[in-house]
Motif scaffolding. Structure first.
Motif, short mmCIF file in Angstrom:
data_model
loop_
_atom_site.label_atom_id
_atom_site.label_comp_id
_atom_site.label_asym_id
_atom_site.label_seq_id
_atom_site.Cartn_x
_atom_site.Cartn_y
_atom_site.Cartn_z
N GLY A 155 -22.81 44.40 -8.78
CA GLY A 155 -24.14 45.19 -8.51
C GLY A 155 -25.16 45.11 -9.83
N GLY A 157 -28.16 47.02 -10.15
CA GLY A 157 -29.07 48.11 -10.37
C GLY A 157 -28.72 49.21 -11.25
N ASP A 158 -29.38 50.34 -11.31
CA ASP A 158 -28.97 51.16 -12.37
C ASP A 158 -27.41 51.78 -12.67
N ALA A 160 -24.82 50.32 -11.27
CA ALA A 160 -24.03 49.18 -12.02
C ALA A 160 -23.98 48.96 -13.58
N ARG A 179 -25.80 39.24 -7.93
CA ARG A 179 -25.87 38.04 -6.95
C ARG A 179 -27.19 37.36 -7.30
N LYS A 180 -28.22 37.80 -7.88
CA LYS A 180 -29.67 37.47 -8.19
C LYS A 180 -29.51 36.89 -9.38
N ARG A 184 -31.73 44.42 -11.51
CA ARG A 184 -32.73 45.23 -10.81
C ARG A 184 -33.09 46.50 -11.63
N ASN A 206 -21.28 35.64 -6.38
CA ASN A 206 -20.69 36.45 -5.52
C ASN A 206 -19.27 36.46 -5.48
N GLY A 245 -24.61 50.54 -4.47
CA GLY A 245 -25.25 51.68 -3.74
C GLY A 245 -24.51 52.63 -2.99
N GLN A 262 -34.05 56.86 0.49
CA GLN A 262 -32.74 56.33 0.73
C GLN A 262 -32.04 57.13 1.68
N ARG A 289 -28.34 61.60 -7.67
CA ARG A 289 -28.03 61.46 -9.12
C ARG A 289 -26.73 61.53 -9.80
P1 NDP Z 1 -29.93 50.00 -6.15
O1 NDP Z 1 -30.12 49.61 -4.53
O2 NDP Z 1 -30.73 49.91 -7.25
O3 NDP Z 1 -29.08 48.63 -6.60
C1 NDP Z 1 -28.01 48.05 -5.46
C2 NDP Z 1 -27.58 46.71 -6.65
O4 NDP Z 1 -26.43 46.29 -5.90
C3 NDP Z 1 -28.56 45.70 -6.55
O5 NDP Z 1 -28.72 44.78 -7.59
C4 NDP Z 1 -28.57 44.89 -5.28
O6 NDP Z 1 -28.62 43.50 -5.47
C5 NDP Z 1 -26.86 44.83 -5.16
N1 NDP Z 1 -26.10 44.62 -3.98
C6 NDP Z 1 -26.48 45.19 -2.78
N2 NDP Z 1 -25.80 44.91 -1.77
C7 NDP Z 1 -25.09 43.68 -2.43
C8 NDP Z 1 -24.04 43.06 -1.77
N3 NDP Z 1 -23.67 42.85 -0.62
N4 NDP Z 1 -23.26 42.04 -2.83
C9 NDP Z 1 -24.05 41.98 -4.12
N5 NDP Z 1 -24.81 42.91 -4.62
C10 NDP Z 1 -25.43 43.65 -3.72
O7 NDP Z 1 -28.69 51.19 -6.16
P2 NDP Z 1 -28.32 51.99 -7.42
O8 NDP Z 1 -26.89 52.79 -7.08
O9 NDP Z 1 -27.89 51.17 -8.47
O10 NDP Z 1 -29.45 52.94 -7.62
C11 NDP Z 1 -30.02 53.61 -6.62
C12 NDP Z 1 -30.93 54.49 -7.10
O11 NDP Z 1 -30.60 55.54 -7.95
C13 NDP Z 1 -32.13 53.77 -7.62
O12 NDP Z 1 -33.27 54.13 -7.62
C14 NDP Z 1 -31.57 53.93 -9.37
O13 NDP Z 1 -32.78 53.69 -10.18
C15 NDP Z 1 -31.25 55.58 -9.33
N6 NDP Z 1 -30.36 55.45 -10.31
C16 NDP Z 1 -30.64 56.12 -11.68
C17 NDP Z 1 -29.89 56.25 -12.74
C18 NDP Z 1 -30.62 56.96 -13.92
O14 NDP Z 1 -31.60 57.27 -13.74
N7 NDP Z 1 -29.67 57.00 -14.86
C19 NDP Z 1 -28.45 56.01 -12.72
C20 NDP Z 1 -27.91 55.32 -11.31
C21 NDP Z 1 -29.00 55.17 -10.34
P3 NDP Z 1 -30.14 42.87 -5.21
O15 NDP Z 1 -30.93 43.32 -6.46
O16 NDP Z 1 -29.96 41.56 -5.05
O17 NDP Z 1 -30.65 43.58 -3.91
#
Ligand code: NDP
Length: 312
Positions: A155, A157-158, A160, A179-180, A184, A206, A245, A262, A289
């Motif tokens: 992942g 995102g935050d 990960a 993957r990118k 993010r 991947n 996620g 979401q 959260r």
């Molecule tokens: P996100 O949706 O933000 O990120 C998911 C990540 O997983 C992305 O990088 C995405 O890639 C990747 N992904 C999704 N599907 C696949 C796949 N099939 N194969 C490989 N990679 C994949 O989810 P999060 O759980 O990280 O965050 C959810 C929300 O909660 C966000 O708004 C985040 O900001 C928030 N959050 C805040 C925190 C904090 O403030 N401390 C802590 C945790 C979460 P791609 O970018 O390519 O789509």
């Protein structure tokens, strides 16, 4: 179809649902709890719980949820197996209608929704093979078992980044599989991850499959850059953490309950009150959260207290 009247209906059997049942039964609300398709909730996908207060030696999640259940039953909560298939919270007849397995209609005065969330998985066959044997969707829950070992987090995102940082303080080496070609996550999280010496970010990778015998020992990845540059990479790992996620289990209620973009059910400030009077949301279905058993249990308690006030 059979119809039954219930004062306080609780949907979901994780820490939030059972805690709501303990409090509601002690308040004499005669709660009925439906377990749903995963009795015990998400926690039962982990191997041991070590961070729930009151269990100094850790506890098997099935034993812990069985303790929760027995405690609720001790005060008169009725625990039933069955799945909610439809709801009608329009209150046309003054009650909240809930259908179980399409063959029982419940008319409830108050409903506590504690249906949890489901971690997203990549959909690989080997993920299922090694679930609980090196595959996890919660670093806070399972990271401790990988002390001084090598793990991968998937992942960008935050979540990960947070999980990778948490694991980097316990593990020898952490791979972050993204993957990118970019993360993010928020700037500050990206910065922290990049500064950690024992985190290696594998951009544009991947996962193809996990390898091992009776537990995860490695992962085959594919690196792809553009159309021409493609090669397979193998990493040796002891643990594989998904952080791509979560999906809150709220779809059933989406016609009536307000959610964020979401799908997490929105509640009124720090209370578990939803936009429908008499319907309360507790646990991960309303919490993007924290997502911990202890915070879910606390919100279940709040929901039962609010339900009691409402029913009075
Ligand atoms: P996100 O949706 O933000 O990120 C998911 C990540 O997983 C992305 O990088 C995405 O890639 C990747 N992904 C999704 N599907 C696949 C796949 N099939 N194969 C490989 N990679 C994949 O989810 P999060 O759980 O990280 O965050 C959810 C929300 O909660 C966000 O708004 C985040 O900001 C928030 N959050 C805040 C925190 C904090 O403030 N401390 C802590 C945790 C979460 P791609 O970018 O390519 O789509």
């Amino acid at each position: 179809m059979k119809t039954e009247h219930i004062r306080c209906l609780i949907i979901g059997s994780g820490p939030a649902g059972y805690t709501a049942a303990i409090y509601a039964s002690r308040s004499n609300l005669q709660p009925v709890l439906y377990e749903g398709i995963q009795p015990g909730g998400q926690l039962t996908t982990t191997t041991e719980v070590e961070n729930f207060p009151g269990y100094p030696d850790g506890v098997n999640p099935f034993d812990m949820m069985s303790d929760f259940r027995r405690q609720a039953e001790r005060f008169g909560a009725e625990i039933r197996s069955g799945e909610v298939t439809k709801v009608d919270f329009s209150r046309q007849d003054g009650v909240l209608k809930v259908w179980i397995d399409n063959d029982l209609q419940i008319d409830a005065d108050a409903v506590i929704v504690a249906t949890g969330a489901s971690a997203k998985y990549l959909g690989l066959e080997t993920e299922q093979t090694y679930k609980g044997k090196g595959v996890s969707a919660c670093a806070t829950c399972d990271g401790f078992f990988y002390r001084k070992k090598t793990v991968a987090v998937v992942g960008g995102g935050d979540t990960a980044c947070e999980e990778a940082l948490y694991l980097s303080s316990l593990c020898k080496q952490v791979y972050l599989i993204v993957r990118k070609p970019f993360l993010r996550a928020s700037e500050i999280m990206q910065q922290r991850v990049k500064e950690k010496e024992n985190i290696t970010i594998l951009f544009e990778h991947n996962t193809l499959r996990l390898t091992g015998n009776d537990k995860v020992e490695g992962a085959d990845l594919v690196y792809r850059k553009g159309e021409k540059d493609e090669r397979q990479v193998h990493i040796d790992i002891d643990g594989f953490f998904l952080a791509i996620g979560h999906t809150p289990n709220s779809a059933l209620f989406s016609d009536y309950l307000k959610t964020d973009s979401q799908g997490y059910i929105l509640t009124d400030g720090d209370t578990p009150k939803t936009n429908v009077e008499g319907v309360f949301a507790a646990g991960d279905v309303a919490d993007p959260r924290y997502r911990q058993a202890i915070t879910a249990a606390a919100s279940g308690c709040k929901a039962a207290i609010e339900a009691e006030k409402y029913l009075q």
